[in-house]
Write a protein that holds these residues in place. Structure first.
Motif, PDB file in Angstrom:
ATOM      1  N   UNK A  24      51.288  49.286  56.734  1.00 49.89           N
ATOM      2  CA  UNK A  24      51.288  50.196  55.596  1.00 49.89           C
ATOM      3  C   UNK A  24      50.140  49.925  54.634  1.00 49.89           C
ATOM      4  N   UNK A  25      49.828  48.640  54.443  1.00 49.86           N
ATOM      5  CA  UNK A  25      48.774  48.259  53.509  1.00 49.86           C
ATOM      6  C   UNK A  25      48.386  46.818  53.789  1.00 49.86           C
ATOM      7  N   UNK A  26      47.377  46.377  53.078  1.00 49.37           N
ATOM      8  CA  UNK A  26      46.943  44.988  53.163  1.00 49.37           C
ATOM      9  C   UNK A  26      46.787  44.433  51.748  1.00 49.37           C
ATOM     10  N   UNK A  27      46.876  43.111  51.637  1.00 49.21           N
ATOM     11  CA  UNK A  27      46.633  42.519  50.328  1.00 49.21           C
ATOM     12  C   UNK A  27      45.682  41.350  50.429  1.00 49.21           C
ATOM     13  N   UNK A  28      45.001  41.131  49.317  1.00 50.02           N
ATOM     14  CA  UNK A  28      44.156  39.955  49.132  1.00 50.02           C
ATOM     15  C   UNK A  28      44.715  39.230  47.929  1.00 50.02           C
ATOM     16  N   UNK A  29      45.258  38.024  48.145  1.00 46.73           N
ATOM     17  CA  UNK A  29      45.853  37.277  47.035  1.00 46.73           C
ATOM     18  C   UNK A  29      45.024  36.032  46.743  1.00 46.73           C
ATOM     19  N   UNK A  30      44.697  35.867  45.478  1.00 45.79           N
ATOM     20  CA  UNK A  30      43.889  34.743  45.021  1.00 45.79           C
ATOM     21  C   UNK A  30      44.751  33.859  44.129  1.00 45.79           C
ATOM     22  N   UNK A  31      44.822  32.578  44.458  1.00 40.99           N
ATOM     23  CA  UNK A  31      45.566  31.604  43.666  1.00 40.99           C
ATOM     24  C   UNK A  31      44.565  30.576  43.160  1.00 40.99           C
ATOM     25  N   UNK A  32      44.382  30.563  41.842  1.00 42.28           N
ATOM     26  CA  UNK A  32      43.394  29.693  41.223  1.00 42.28           C
ATOM     27  C   UNK A  32      44.110  28.666  40.354  1.00 42.28           C
TER      28      UNK A  32
END
Length: 312
Positions: A140-148
């Motif tokens: 359905x979709x994609x995500x880009x998750x950034x954890x800083x």
């Protein structure tokens, strides 16, 4: 190596310069994050139907999230809501598919594809790419998750920034309370344990009164072992739906959800559905601060004032 270390000491460097940084190590099931040589958290690429952070350790190495269902039930914990897995991001209605509950053959899966970036040292960051699949295998979709990871006046925090991108078809995050960026607090910290656990938002509303309200931040504090500690989730002004609504419960669920308007406000308002058009994106941005003491002790109002100035 010993000779190099001696030279650096002569140049004015101390052992703290080496120890007090983040180290991220890749494992078969994800990443392990240490700070100052001590475990801070682990990024697990799959737990149940999604990636999560577990454990999450705060002041004095105290656990800041519930053990269950990743491990056995801990003190004052219940074996309810097995989909509440420590720290996570999902949603209960994405084009009609439930990614929140974990019902085999019915719910969706968020599948880790790869780590785009892993940087340790003083500016530690994890960036992962994930796809959202229906039970039938449709993406359905994609995500880009950034954890800083970082420090706010000596206290650990991490910024969780996620960009959800639609593919060739529109993607709608539906109006439901079951979402979206969630934490399940330790059993002793929850309000219902009646050990001092407290929920506070930026308007001073507490406990049950904070549920379903808009707020730029919410703090959940209480005892873990013999110490009062707290978790604050802050919502950045550049985030979709800011200031977000909060699906925060006295039994320990702690979630930011900008979509569930009908549940939070009532049926006689505009729907909270949000549609991402093909090829377009939605950005959601949060900071999780781990602190000692109460909301007032930690001066969360000032901590948020620092966060809201961060350019995103």
């Amino acid at each position: 190596m010993i000779r190099l270390f001696s030279i650096l000491l002569l140049l004015g460097f101390s052992s703290a310069c080496f120890a007090e940084t983040y180290e991220i190590v890749q494992e078969d099931d994800g990443l392990t994050v240490h700070y100052d040589g001590k475990l801070l958290t682990r990024y697990l690429i799959k737990s149940g139907a999604k990636p999560i952070l577990y454990p999450l350790l705060g002041p004095d190495g105290l656990p800041m999230t519930r053990r269950y269902p990743i491990e056995s039930v801990g003190e004052s914990e219940r074996d309810d809501h097995p989909h509440h897995r420590s720290v996570w991001f999902t949603h209960g209605n994405v084009n009609g598919t439930d990614f929140w509950l974990e019902k085999e053959g019915v719910g969706g899966q968020i599948i880790h594809e790869k780590f785009e970036k892993v940087t340790d040292g003083e500016n530690a960051q994890i960036v992962s790419l994930n796809r959202w699949e229906t039970p039938e295998g449709k993406v359905l979709c994609r995500d880009r998750r950034s954890i800083t990871f970082g420090q706010d006046e000596g206290r650990q925090y991490f910024d969780f920034d996620i960009t959800v991108t639609a593919g060739d078809e529109p993607v709608t995050f539906g109006d439901t309370k079951e979402g979206a960026f969630g934490i399940r607090v330790p059993g002793t910290m929850k309000v219902d344990a009646k050990k001092g656990g407290t929920i506070v938002n930026d308007s001073g509303q507490k406990n049950k009164d904070a549920w379903g309200k808009k707020s730029s931040w919410v703090d959940y504090y209480g005892p873990v072992k013999d110490k009062t500690v707290g978790i604050t989730i802050m919502n950045h002004p550049s985030s979709y739906g800011y200031p977000t609504y909060w699906h925060v419960r006295t039994y320990g669920l702690f979630a930011a959800n900008p979509f569930g308007i009908h549940d939070f406000v009532g049926k006689n308002v505009e729907s909270g559905d949000h549609t991402i058009e093909p090829g377009k994106s939605m950005n959601l941005r949060y900071r999780v601060l781990l602190h000692e003491g109460t909301t007032e002790d930690a001066n969360i109002t000032a901590a948020f004032a620092r966060y809201e100035k961060v350019k995103k």
